[in-house]
Design a protein around this motif. Structure first.
Motif, PDB file in Angstrom:
ATOM      1  N   MET A 206      12.687 -34.578  26.972  1.00 38.64           N
ATOM      2  CA  MET A 206      11.999 -35.173  28.110  1.00 38.64           C
ATOM      3  C   MET A 206      12.812 -36.313  28.714  1.00 38.64           C
ATOM      4  SD  MET A 206       9.459 -35.380  30.213  1.00 38.64           S
ATOM      5  CE  MET A 206       7.994 -34.540  29.606  1.00 38.64           C
ATOM      6  N   TYR A 207      13.421 -37.142  27.854  1.00 35.57           N
ATOM      7  CA  TYR A 207      14.192 -38.272  28.358  1.00 35.57           C
ATOM      8  C   TYR A 207      15.425 -37.791  29.124  1.00 35.57           C
ATOM      9  CZ  TYR A 207      16.892 -42.532  28.658  1.00 35.57           C
ATOM     10  OH  TYR A 207      17.619 -43.593  29.137  1.00 35.57           O
ATOM     11  N   LEU A 208      16.099 -36.786  28.603  1.00 34.45           N
ATOM     12  CA  LEU A 208      17.273 -36.254  29.293  1.00 34.45           C
ATOM     13  C   LEU A 208      16.892 -35.710  30.663  1.00 34.45           C
ATOM     14  CD1 LEU A 208      20.264 -35.394  29.377  1.00 34.45           C
ATOM     15  CD2 LEU A 208      19.587 -33.269  28.255  1.00 34.45           C
ATOM     16  N   ILE A 209      15.844 -34.908  30.715  1.00 36.38           N
ATOM     17  CA  ILE A 209      15.415 -34.318  31.986  1.00 36.38           C
ATOM     18  C   ILE A 209      14.960 -35.401  32.962  1.00 36.38           C
ATOM     19  CG2 ILE A 209      13.681 -32.845  33.078  1.00 36.38           C
ATOM     20  CD1 ILE A 209      13.739 -31.099  30.560  1.00 36.38           C
ATOM     21  N   LEU A 210      14.205 -36.359  32.449  1.00 35.22           N
ATOM     22  CA  LEU A 210      13.628 -37.378  33.322  1.00 35.22           C
ATOM     23  C   LEU A 210      14.687 -38.339  33.868  1.00 35.22           C
ATOM     24  CD1 LEU A 210      10.801 -38.201  34.327  1.00 35.22           C
ATOM     25  CD2 LEU A 210      10.673 -39.810  32.428  1.00 35.22           C
ATOM     26  N   SER A 211      15.590 -38.778  33.010  1.00 34.33           N
ATOM     27  CA  SER A 211      16.542 -39.818  33.398  1.00 34.33           C
ATOM     28  C   SER A 211      17.817 -39.272  34.020  1.00 34.33           C
ATOM     29  CB  SER A 211      16.911 -40.675  32.177  1.00 34.33           C
ATOM     30  OG  SER A 211      17.604 -39.897  31.211  1.00 34.33           O
ATOM     31  N   SER A 212      18.104 -37.985  33.829  1.00 32.76           N
ATOM     32  CA  SER A 212      19.400 -37.455  34.248  1.00 32.76           C
ATOM     33  C   SER A 212      19.320 -36.400  35.342  1.00 32.76           C
ATOM     34  CB  SER A 212      20.136 -36.867  33.031  1.00 32.76           C
ATOM     35  OG  SER A 212      20.361 -37.861  32.052  1.00 32.76           O
ATOM     36  N   THR A 213      18.129 -36.142  35.865  1.00 30.46           N
ATOM     37  CA  THR A 213      17.996 -35.188  36.969  1.00 30.46           C
ATOM     38  C   THR A 213      17.189 -35.820  38.086  1.00 30.46           C
ATOM     39  OG1 THR A 213      15.936 -34.188  36.144  1.00 30.46           O
ATOM     40  CG2 THR A 213      18.013 -33.249  35.339  1.00 30.46           C
ATOM     41  N   ASN A 214      17.380 -35.299  39.296  1.00 32.08           N
ATOM     42  CA  ASN A 214      16.567 -35.794  40.405  1.00 32.08           C
ATOM     43  C   ASN A 214      15.289 -34.980  40.534  1.00 32.08           C
ATOM     44  OD1 ASN A 214      17.199 -33.408  41.818  1.00 32.08           O
ATOM     45  ND2 ASN A 214      18.983 -34.363  42.796  1.00 32.08           N
ATOM     46  N   SER A 215      14.398 -35.431  41.389  1.00 31.90           N
ATOM     47  CA  SER A 215      13.087 -34.811  41.515  1.00 31.90           C
ATOM     48  C   SER A 215      13.187 -33.369  42.015  1.00 31.90           C
ATOM     49  CB  SER A 215      12.212 -35.625  42.470  1.00 31.90           C
ATOM     50  OG  SER A 215      10.931 -35.052  42.610  1.00 31.90           O
ATOM     51  N   GLU A 216      14.104 -33.113  42.929  1.00 29.15           N
ATOM     52  CA  GLU A 216      14.249 -31.763  43.476  1.00 29.15           C
ATOM     53  C   GLU A 216      14.612 -30.767  42.379  1.00 29.15           C
ATOM     54  OE1 GLU A 216      16.910 -29.341  46.832  1.00 29.15           O
ATOM     55  OE2 GLU A 216      17.238 -31.486  46.470  1.00 29.15           O
ATOM     56  N   LEU A 217      15.562 -31.149  41.515  1.00 35.97           N
ATOM     57  CA  LEU A 217      15.971 -30.248  40.435  1.00 35.97           C
ATOM     58  C   LEU A 217      14.833 -30.047  39.447  1.00 35.97           C
ATOM     59  CD1 LEU A 217      19.409 -30.130  38.710  1.00 35.97           C
ATOM     60  CD2 LEU A 217      17.340 -30.079  37.309  1.00 35.97           C
ATOM     61  N   ARG A 218      14.127 -31.134  39.096  1.00 34.75           N
ATOM     62  CA  ARG A 218      13.017 -31.014  38.142  1.00 34.75           C
ATOM     63  C   ARG A 218      11.945 -30.074  38.664  1.00 34.75           C
ATOM     64  NH1 ARG A 218      13.899 -36.717  37.548  1.00 34.75           N
ATOM     65  NH2 ARG A 218      12.192 -37.238  38.965  1.00 34.75           N
ATOM     66  N   ASN A 219      11.570 -30.238  39.921  1.00 29.27           N
ATOM     67  CA  ASN A 219      10.489 -29.416  40.474  1.00 29.27           C
ATOM     68  C   ASN A 219      10.876 -27.950  40.587  1.00 29.27           C
ATOM     69  OD1 ASN A 219       7.926 -30.938  41.576  1.00 29.27           O
ATOM     70  ND2 ASN A 219       9.651 -32.338  41.837  1.00 29.27           N
ATOM     71  N   LYS A 220      12.152 -27.686  40.777  1.00 27.56           N
ATOM     72  CA  LYS A 220      12.609 -26.307  40.947  1.00 27.56           C
ATOM     73  C   LYS A 220      12.902 -25.612  39.618  1.00 27.56           C
ATOM     74  CE  LYS A 220      15.754 -23.630  43.878  1.00 27.56           C
ATOM     75  NZ  LYS A 220      16.851 -23.708  44.892  1.00 27.56           N
ATOM     76  N   TYR A 221      13.361 -26.380  38.604  1.00 26.63           N
ATOM     77  CA  TYR A 221      13.900 -25.735  37.408  1.00 26.63           C
ATOM     78  C   TYR A 221      13.297 -26.213  36.083  1.00 26.63           C
ATOM     79  CZ  TYR A 221      17.643 -24.175  40.543  1.00 26.63           C
ATOM     80  OH  TYR A 221      18.363 -23.600  41.573  1.00 26.63           O
ATOM     81  N   LEU A 222      12.223 -27.001  36.116  1.00 27.91           N
ATOM     82  CA  LEU A 222      11.714 -27.569  34.869  1.00 27.91           C
ATOM     83  C   LEU A 222      11.446 -26.503  33.817  1.00 27.91           C
ATOM     84  CD1 LEU A 222      10.728 -30.001  33.223  1.00 27.91           C
ATOM     85  CD2 LEU A 222       8.442 -29.588  34.154  1.00 27.91           C
ATOM     86  N   GLN A 223      10.751 -25.445  34.166  1.00 29.09           N
ATOM     87  CA  GLN A 223      10.431 -24.407  33.183  1.00 29.09           C
ATOM     88  C   GLN A 223      11.689 -23.745  32.642  1.00 29.09           C
ATOM     89  OE1 GLN A 223       7.472 -24.028  31.807  1.00 29.09           O
ATOM     90  NE2 GLN A 223       6.811 -25.717  33.145  1.00 29.09           N
ATOM     91  N   GLN A 224      12.674 -23.541  33.491  1.00 21.91           N
ATOM     92  CA  GLN A 224      13.938 -22.961  33.036  1.00 21.91           C
ATOM     93  C   GLN A 224      14.652 -23.892  32.062  1.00 21.91           C
ATOM     94  OE1 GLN A 224      16.664 -21.868  36.178  1.00 21.91           O
ATOM     95  NE2 GLN A 224      18.356 -21.509  34.766  1.00 21.91           N
ATOM     96  N   LEU A 225      14.624 -25.188  32.346  1.00 19.70           N
ATOM     97  CA  LEU A 225      15.267 -26.161  31.462  1.00 19.70           C
ATOM     98  C   LEU A 225      14.628 -26.154  30.081  1.00 19.70           C
ATOM     99  CD1 LEU A 225      15.651 -29.218  33.895  1.00 19.70           C
ATOM    100  CD2 LEU A 225      17.330 -27.453  33.350  1.00 19.70           C
TER     101      LEU A 225
END
Length: 325
Positions: A206-225
């Motif tokens: 969670m920390y890696l995804i939250l701190s190292s990605t922007n909102s656009e990437l998270r919203n588009k690829y969270l499940q894939q990550l």
């Protein structure tokens, strides 16, 4: 080019002869601060003691486990040539991984999709080694956990005080009404183990995804990550002859992601406060402090935008409730 708030990183090439043949070693020398005033809280001393332990003992145990795993499930571990633990003279001599082709990601403030995916795969391999060690060598795992203890008020109150202080500073920037590519990477080498502790692997994810990605990437690829992380973890565990369903199932991982989300937000806030040049006092200060009010105001707005999108995304994904903040 790496930022280091707790000491110095010095690249060195050692050259000489062995048995009549020329040899050379490319290392990075990691040194603790030698100014005793900087060390008065004791936090840096604890961090370096833990990191020397990780490089000299924990990662050595992981190397032994990896001898029985296929190459595709092996975690990249830099060689540790030497550690010195005397107070104010702490030093770690590590393999310089840039010689092996690794580079710090400096193209943007946040990782792109390819770098995020490869980082999560590496993180999954690291976590699998901890679970395998606990399953195969429980006594050694327990010995290690006496050093890498969970984060609590009793084990590291100073660290938690810093988190709370940066959160208090952050809240002052938000009126209550406002809170609402390079080449493709093939491998990741993770460094800096100063805050290593026993914890749910979901925290790192969670920390890696939250701190190292922007909102656009998270919203588009969270499940894939999340899928790529858990699939990599599951494969590594299976190759060690262990069932992930009984050890750490996908349902357990998904549940943990919700539990750790608030703590990850607080930790990400501290990192962003530092990186945006807003921490002007204390032992751990921003590397670049702004000299004019206009520069600082601009940095504050940038910081607020990033934190706001983090809160919005965590809320929309169902990981936190705005009423809990």
């Amino acid at each position: 080019m790496a930022q280091n708030y707790f000491g110095e990183l010095i690249p060195i090439t050692l050259s000489g002869t062995r048995n009549g043949f020329s040899v050379s070693y490319n290392i990075v020398l990691k040194l603790a601060p030698i100014n005793e005033e900087y060390r008065v809280s004791g936090a840096v001393t604890v961090m370096f003691a833990r990191e020397t332990y990780v490089y000299s003992t924990l990662l050595k145990a992981y190397r032994e486990i990896q001898q029985h795993l296929p190459i595709q499930s092996q975690y990249v571990i830099p060689k540790c040539y030497y550690v010195h633990q005397e107070y104010l003279k702490e030093a770690i001599a590590l393999q310089d991984m840039t010689v092996e082709g690794y580079r710090p990601y400096v193209h943007d403030m946040f990782l792109d999709l390819d770098h995020t995916l490869i980082s999560l795969k590496s993180l999954a391999k690291l976590h699998s080694l901890s679970f395998i060690l606990q399953n195969k060598k429980p006594q050694q795992f327990e010995d290690i956990m006496t050093i890498c203890v969970p984060l609590t008020e009793n084990t590291n109150s100073r660290y938690m005080d810093i988190m709370k202080d940066r959160l208090d500073k952050a809240l002052k920037k938000f009126p209550a009404s406002e809170i609402t590519p390079g080449n493709k990477p093939v491998s990741a080498c993770m460094i800096d183990y100063q805050t290593t502790r026993k914890c749910s692997p979901a925290f790192d994810v969670m920390y890696l995804i939250l701190s190292s990605t922007n909102s656009e990437l998270r919203n588009k690829y969270l499940q894939q990550l999340m899928e790529i992380y858990y699939r990599t973890f599951e494969i590594a565990i299976k190759e060690a002859g262990i069932s992930s369903q009984t050890l750490y199932s996908r349902q357990m991982f998904d549940s943990d992601m919700k539990v750790v989300a608030p703590a990850c937000l607080i930790t990400a806030n501290t990192a962003l406060w530092l990186s945006n040049g807003l921490q002007e006092e204390g032992h751990v200060r921003s590397k670049h402090v702004w000299s004019t009010k206009e520069e600082k105001d601009k940095a504050v707005e940038k910081y607020k935008t990033i934190i706001t999108t983090m809160i919005d995304d965590l809320t929309n994904f169902g990981y936190i409730s705005i009423d809990e903040l």
